[in-house]
Design an enzyme around this catalytic site. Structure first.
Site, PDB file in Angstrom:
ATOM      1  N   HIS A  51       3.957  -4.086  -9.021  1.00 22.89           N
ATOM      2  CA  HIS A  51       3.747  -2.637  -8.987  1.00 22.89           C
ATOM      3  C   HIS A  51       5.087  -1.923  -9.017  1.00 22.89           C
ATOM      4  O   HIS A  51       6.101  -2.452  -8.580  1.00 22.89           O
ATOM      5  CB  HIS A  51       2.943  -2.230  -7.749  1.00 22.89           C
ATOM      6  CG  HIS A  51       3.583  -2.615  -6.451  1.00 22.89           C
ATOM      7  ND1 HIS A  51       3.580  -3.916  -5.975  1.00 22.89           N
ATOM      8  CD2 HIS A  51       4.250  -1.890  -5.521  1.00 22.89           C
ATOM      9  CE1 HIS A  51       4.213  -3.959  -4.813  1.00 22.89           C
ATOM     10  NE2 HIS A  51       4.636  -2.746  -4.515  1.00 22.89           N
ATOM     11  N   ASP A  78       0.846   6.861  -3.693  1.00 20.02           N
ATOM     12  CA  ASP A  78       1.171   5.955  -2.606  1.00 20.02           C
ATOM     13  C   ASP A  78       0.447   6.445  -1.354  1.00 20.02           C
ATOM     14  O   ASP A  78       0.253   7.644  -1.159  1.00 20.02           O
ATOM     15  CB  ASP A  78       2.688   5.956  -2.366  1.00 20.02           C
ATOM     16  CG  ASP A  78       3.097   4.981  -1.271  1.00 20.02           C
ATOM     17  OD1 ASP A  78       3.254   3.789  -1.580  1.00 20.02           O
ATOM     18  OD2 ASP A  78       3.241   5.406  -0.108  1.00 20.02           O
TER      19      ASP A  78
END
EC number: 3.6.1.59
Lengths: 295, 295
Positions: free
Chosen positions: B233, B161
């Site tokens: 996702h 991330d």
């Protein structure tokens, strides 16, 4: 009042919460007879106050170190010598081994509790060990905490959570306790409980909204699974609070629970529930054993 | 490097996070021509370090104030003048109105998105406004961020991330992006996607476990609804992190999603979804309008 005892020697970090700027440390103190005793020290940094920040900004500029400058973004480390530097310290002395255990970092592991695993392991375990909810019965029966009750009818009682000061609206946390003794957790819920849940949800939100002048849409209402005590209760907290046990692997929105009971009458008896358990919890060992036996 | 500019005048608090000990403040700076320009200042206290705490404990005892003493429990406020007093400051100057907006406290409101409301309001809105996921396609098509990819096969790609430094295991946060362009959010999920979800879950957990030497049971895997971008996702974060968007009114465990698809094939097309929306989000106004029209 007693002065701070400077003879505390810090031994090791028991827990360290980077998100909350909190640390628990084990210490050792030599008393007058030369005997060494344990201590637990809990440190927590304090939130910022606007006036204190104004003071900090007027500090001697030498306290600022530049980390980097990129276009309009500048990053500094400021050593706050005269403002914004309060630390809250809770000092437990002498500390018992249970204090050390209580404040040590817990390692958690994600568990899959199938319905079969609930029936054969979890239910027998909680029936044997954790069904002591006498303090809840005392509240319901009017024997204790009468003065703390915020709302009551024949189905449920609402009162502030023990950790909430009852004042700061932004950290609001109240509990709704159902009066029935027969519902230990969401595992026991069936469609017949829908009216109770709908009423508890609507009436408590309405009450909080009118008492504290907030929109009922800024409140989340959820169950914990597993709960800390096995007598059905709902947590009501402010949406903006995220450290109130509302993690997805622990919390179940009351609205979702109602929907699921409508979708499938035995949803909470058959659904596999996923949650975290501390690895030093006896329940964890039982569940691990079961998995090994299967493998 | 540039020195700290002491002419910043603090005007008002934009946001204030008591849990994380963070504050965003709007400031004003008079430049050399006497013109006043906006600035945004982001303050965050730093986590404790053991060595720094040892230093703090050796400080002059006058810095300790007793709050209360009750049996073995002692509570103090410590003014940390020489240790444990670092504050991180990000300084944005000159600040545009968008910076002010970005760092202002968001008020959230809980929304009930029925399937009908999704079809008539939310889906048209996101199709019109938020389907720009070009940056995701660039990753999937190998046009950008190739060097950041941790794991890839014909069904999905895993990468850190953007907010994770890729190092601190305790704050691990990786994303699993599915390669199919057709699944925008959990609302699009059907039983045919179960093998994809099971594979993404198992393979990513296995990978994280072996790469970072952690148990796969210390990782939670979840979807956001609504997501920040409309290309399916999964977030993988450490169980111990609680400020990673895992609140129950925003996160959906992958394991629960799979169970629900098995329970009822059109679960995510018919289920009412409850989530929080910032009240300054245009979607919020559309949904509010709908409710008023109904009432």
């Amino acid at each position: 009042m007693a002065e701070w005892n400077k003879n505390v020697r810090l031994l090791r970090t028991l827990n360290d919460d980077h998100e909350g700027k909190f640390a628990a440390v084990e210490g050792e103190v030599e008393d007058r007879d030369g005997e060494k005793k344990s201590a637990v020290l809990l440190f927590e940094k304090t939130p910022f106050q606007f006036d204190d920040l104004v003071k900090l900004m007027q500090d001697d500029e030498k306290q600022f170190k530049v980390d980097f400058i990129n276009d309009v973004y500048h990053k500094y480390t400021v050593e706050a010598r005269s403002a914004c530097n309060d630390v809250k310290l809770a000092y437990i002395y002498p500390a018992a081994p249970l204090h050390i255990k209580k404040y040590s970092k817990k390692k958690f592991s994600l568990i899959c509790e199938t319905s079969q695993c609930y029936e054969t392991i979890v239910r027998p375990y909680i029936e044997k060990n954790q069904l002591n909810a006498q303090w809840v019965y005392n509240i319901i029966d009017g024997k204790s905490e009468r003065e703390r009750i915020l709302l009551e009818n024949d189905q449920f009682i609402v009162l502030p959570d023990i950790m909430w000061d009852g004042k700061a609206i932004e950290s609001i946390h109240v509990l709704g306790l159902v009066k029935s003794h027969d519902i230990h957790s969401i595992r026991d819920l069936k469609p017949e409980h829908i009216p109770l849940l709908e009423s508890l949800l609507a009436k408590t939100k309405e009450f909080l909204s009118s008492k504290y002048g907030i929109s009922s849409k800024t409140i989340r209402a959820f169950f914990h699974y597993p709960p800390t005590f096995y007598h059905l209760h709902v947590h009501f907290t402010a949406l903006q609070n995220r450290l109130c046990g509302c993690e997805v692997e622990r919390a179940h929105l009351v609205e979702d629970v109602i929907d699921h009971l409508k979708l499938q009458s035995n949803y909470y008896q058959i659904k596999t529930l996923y949650y975290k358990v501390a690895v030093n919890d006896p329940l964890y060992k039982l569940l691990e054993q079961e998995e090994e036996d299967k493998a």
